[in-house]
Motif scaffolding. Structure first.
Motif, PDB file in Angstrom:
ATOM      1  N   THR A   1       7.066   6.610   7.740  1.00  0.00           N
ATOM      2  CA  THR A   1       6.418   7.741   7.269  1.00  0.00           C
ATOM      3  C   THR A   1       7.512   9.254   7.340  1.00  0.00           C
ATOM      4  OG1 THR A   1       4.342   7.713   9.057  1.00  0.00           O
ATOM      5  CG2 THR A   1       3.900   7.117   7.016  1.00  0.00           C
ATOM      6  N   PRO A   2       7.098  10.191   6.581  1.00  0.00           N
ATOM      7  CA  PRO A   2       7.283  11.357   7.359  1.00  0.00           C
ATOM      8  C   PRO A   2       6.688  11.751   8.613  1.00  0.00           C
ATOM      9  CG  PRO A   2       6.198  12.076   5.589  1.00  0.00           C
ATOM     10  CD  PRO A   2       5.861  10.247   5.773  1.00  0.00           C
ATOM     11  N   PRO A   3       7.778  12.267   9.290  1.00  0.00           N
ATOM     12  CA  PRO A   3       7.156  12.085  11.112  1.00  0.00           C
ATOM     13  C   PRO A   3       5.840  13.659  10.892  1.00  0.00           C
ATOM     14  CG  PRO A   3       9.235  13.475  10.823  1.00  0.00           C
ATOM     15  CD  PRO A   3       9.297  12.630   9.061  1.00  0.00           C
ATOM     16  N   SER A   4       5.705  14.263   9.974  1.00  0.00           N
ATOM     17  CA  SER A   4       4.733  14.854   9.633  1.00  0.00           C
ATOM     18  C   SER A   4       3.536  14.320   9.689  1.00  0.00           C
ATOM     19  CB  SER A   4       4.677  16.040   8.795  1.00  0.00           C
ATOM     20  OG  SER A   4       4.862  15.536   6.935  1.00  0.00           O
ATOM     21  N   THR A   5       2.810  12.884   9.416  1.00  0.00           N
ATOM     22  CA  THR A   5       1.921  12.135   9.207  1.00  0.00           C
ATOM     23  C   THR A   5       1.500  11.605  10.270  1.00  0.00           C
ATOM     24  OG1 THR A   5       3.448  11.034   7.744  1.00  0.00           O
ATOM     25  CG2 THR A   5       1.618  10.234   8.610  1.00  0.00           C
ATOM     26  N   ARG A   6       0.401  12.139  10.720  1.00  0.00           N
ATOM     27  CA  ARG A   6      -0.683  12.125  11.555  1.00  0.00           C
ATOM     28  C   ARG A   6      -1.462  11.210  11.585  1.00  0.00           C
ATOM     29  NH1 ARG A   6      -4.485  16.554  12.819  1.00  0.00           N
ATOM     30  NH2 ARG A   6      -4.571  15.751  14.683  1.00  0.00           N
ATOM     31  N   VAL A   7      -0.678   9.838  13.154  1.00  0.00           N
ATOM     32  CA  VAL A   7      -1.440   8.306  12.724  1.00  0.00           C
ATOM     33  C   VAL A   7      -2.213   8.089  14.283  1.00  0.00           C
ATOM     34  CG1 VAL A   7      -0.577   5.794  12.707  1.00  0.00           C
ATOM     35  CG2 VAL A   7       0.634   7.900  11.722  1.00  0.00           C
ATOM     36  N   TRP A   8      -3.677   7.461  13.965  1.00  0.00           N
ATOM     37  CA  TRP A   8      -4.307   7.713  14.799  1.00  0.00           C
ATOM     38  C   TRP A   8      -4.993   6.074  14.845  1.00  0.00           C
ATOM     39  CZ3 TRP A   8      -5.713  11.571  17.475  1.00  0.00           C
ATOM     40  CH2 TRP A   8      -5.993  12.647  17.111  1.00  0.00           C
ATOM     41  N   CYS A   9      -4.587   5.436  15.932  1.00  0.00           N
ATOM     42  CA  CYS A   9      -5.379   3.638  16.374  1.00  0.00           C
ATOM     43  C   CYS A   9      -6.141   4.154  17.034  1.00  0.00           C
ATOM     44  CB  CYS A   9      -3.580   3.035  16.511  1.00  0.00           C
ATOM     45  SG  CYS A   9      -2.157   3.717  15.762  1.00  0.00           S
ATOM     46  N   CYS A  10      -6.745   2.669  17.531  1.00  0.00           N
ATOM     47  CA  CYS A  10      -7.937   2.097  18.197  1.00  0.00           C
ATOM     48  C   CYS A  10      -7.878   1.032  17.973  1.00  0.00           C
ATOM     49  CB  CYS A  10      -8.950   2.865  18.478  1.00  0.00           C
ATOM     50  SG  CYS A  10      -9.899   2.475  15.996  1.00  0.00           S
ATOM     51  N   ASP A  11      -8.273   0.092  19.050  1.00  0.00           N
ATOM     52  CA  ASP A  11      -8.288  -1.378  19.279  1.00  0.00           C
ATOM     53  C   ASP A  11      -9.704  -1.590  20.404  1.00  0.00           C
ATOM     54  OD1 ASP A  11      -6.584  -4.289  18.030  1.00  0.00           O
ATOM     55  OD2 ASP A  11      -8.125  -4.410  20.332  1.00  0.00           O
ATOM     56  N   PHE A  12     -10.021  -2.664  20.328  1.00  0.00           N
ATOM     57  CA  PHE A  12     -10.969  -2.544  21.496  1.00  0.00           C
ATOM     58  C   PHE A  12     -10.379  -4.428  22.862  1.00  0.00           C
ATOM     59  CE2 PHE A  12     -14.799  -5.167  23.280  1.00  0.00           C
ATOM     60  CZ  PHE A  12     -15.218  -3.949  23.855  1.00  0.00           C
ATOM     61  N   SER A  13      -9.446  -4.315  22.287  1.00  0.00           N
ATOM     62  CA  SER A  13      -8.651  -5.732  23.301  1.00  0.00           C
ATOM     63  C   SER A  13      -8.112  -4.816  24.237  1.00  0.00           C
ATOM     64  CB  SER A  13      -7.835  -6.177  22.454  1.00  0.00           C
ATOM     65  OG  SER A  13      -6.756  -4.800  22.218  1.00  0.00           O
TER      66      SER A  13
ATOM     67  N   MET B   1       0.539  -0.997  -0.699  1.00  0.00           N
ATOM     68  CA  MET B   1       0.094  -0.090  -0.149  1.00  0.00           C
ATOM     69  C   MET B   1       0.521   1.160   0.102  1.00  0.00           C
ATOM     70  SD  MET B   1      -2.566  -1.689   2.631  1.00  0.00           S
ATOM     71  CE  MET B   1      -1.709  -2.470   3.295  1.00  0.00           C
ATOM     72  N   PRO B   2       1.587   1.765  -1.206  1.00  0.00           N
ATOM     73  CA  PRO B   2       1.823   2.390  -0.927  1.00  0.00           C
ATOM     74  C   PRO B   2       1.645   4.176  -0.938  1.00  0.00           C
ATOM     75  CG  PRO B   2       2.287   1.734  -3.457  1.00  0.00           C
ATOM     76  CD  PRO B   2       1.434   1.074  -2.113  1.00  0.00           C
ATOM     77  N   GLU B   3       0.345   4.011  -1.075  1.00  0.00           N
ATOM     78  CA  GLU B   3      -0.018   5.566  -0.833  1.00  0.00           C
ATOM     79  C   GLU B   3      -0.550   5.915   0.719  1.00  0.00           C
ATOM     80  OE1 GLU B   3      -3.193   2.218  -1.035  1.00  0.00           O
ATOM     81  OE2 GLU B   3      -1.928   2.586  -2.350  1.00  0.00           O
ATOM     82  N   LEU B   4       0.145   4.659   1.138  1.00  0.00           N
ATOM     83  CA  LEU B   4       0.102   5.495   2.713  1.00  0.00           C
ATOM     84  C   LEU B   4       1.339   5.810   3.243  1.00  0.00           C
ATOM     85  CD1 LEU B   4      -0.838   1.717   4.265  1.00  0.00           C
ATOM     86  CD2 LEU B   4      -2.032   3.902   4.649  1.00  0.00           C
ATOM     87  N   LEU B   5       2.332   6.166   2.388  1.00  0.00           N
ATOM     88  CA  LEU B   5       3.693   6.648   2.289  1.00  0.00           C
ATOM     89  C   LEU B   5       3.291   8.302   2.292  1.00  0.00           C
ATOM     90  CD1 LEU B   5       5.942   4.145   0.991  1.00  0.00           C
ATOM     91  CD2 LEU B   5       5.407   4.098   3.166  1.00  0.00           C
ATOM     92  N   THR B   6       2.782   8.403   1.561  1.00  0.00           N
ATOM     93  CA  THR B   6       2.649   9.688   0.993  1.00  0.00           C
ATOM     94  C   THR B   6       0.413  10.317   1.942  1.00  0.00           C
ATOM     95  OG1 THR B   6       0.754   9.406  -0.598  1.00  0.00           O
ATOM     96  CG2 THR B   6       3.375   9.804  -0.534  1.00  0.00           C
ATOM     97  N   ALA B   7       0.445   9.485   2.787  1.00  0.00           N
ATOM     98  CA  ALA B   7      -1.118  10.039   3.325  1.00  0.00           C
ATOM     99  C   ALA B   7      -0.711  11.046   4.644  1.00  0.00           C
ATOM    100  CB  ALA B   7      -1.803   8.772   3.899  1.00  0.00           C
TER     101      ALA B   7
END
Length: 87
Positions: A75-87, A48-54
């Motif tokens: 990814t570059p440091p400017s990329t905002r990454v949000w994660c969530c999980d229910f476990s 999924m190379p598009e993730l690298l420029t998101a």
């Protein structure tokens, strides 16, 4: 065995027991499978190379982070990454 037309359902008692013990069951699962089940996904740049420029990435169901940590490395440091999980 179950049918797609009429799946079997858990009894209310079984569902309640599983719900009450969810945290314990997840802990046991992670202890049993430690490094055998979850492997870091270092192939994402190829799949999924598009993730690298998101600009922003949302990962739902991130588990222990086997996708997000490799993404953070790629990814570059400017990329905002949000994660969530229910476990």
């Amino acid at each position: 065995m179950f049918s797609i037309d009429r799946p079997e359902q858990l009894s209310h008692e079984t569902a309640a027991t599983l719900d009450e013990n969810a945290a314990r069951n997840w802990d046991l699962f992670y202890q049993r499978h430690a490094d055998q089940f979850f492997k870091d996904r270092h192939y994402l740049d190829k799949e999924m190379p598009e993730l690298l420029t998101a600009a922003t990435i949302l990962e739902v169901g991130c588990g222990p982070g086997n996708t997000v940590f490799p993404l953070l490395e790629m990814t570059p440091p400017s990329t905002r990454v949000w994660c969530c999980d229910f476990s």
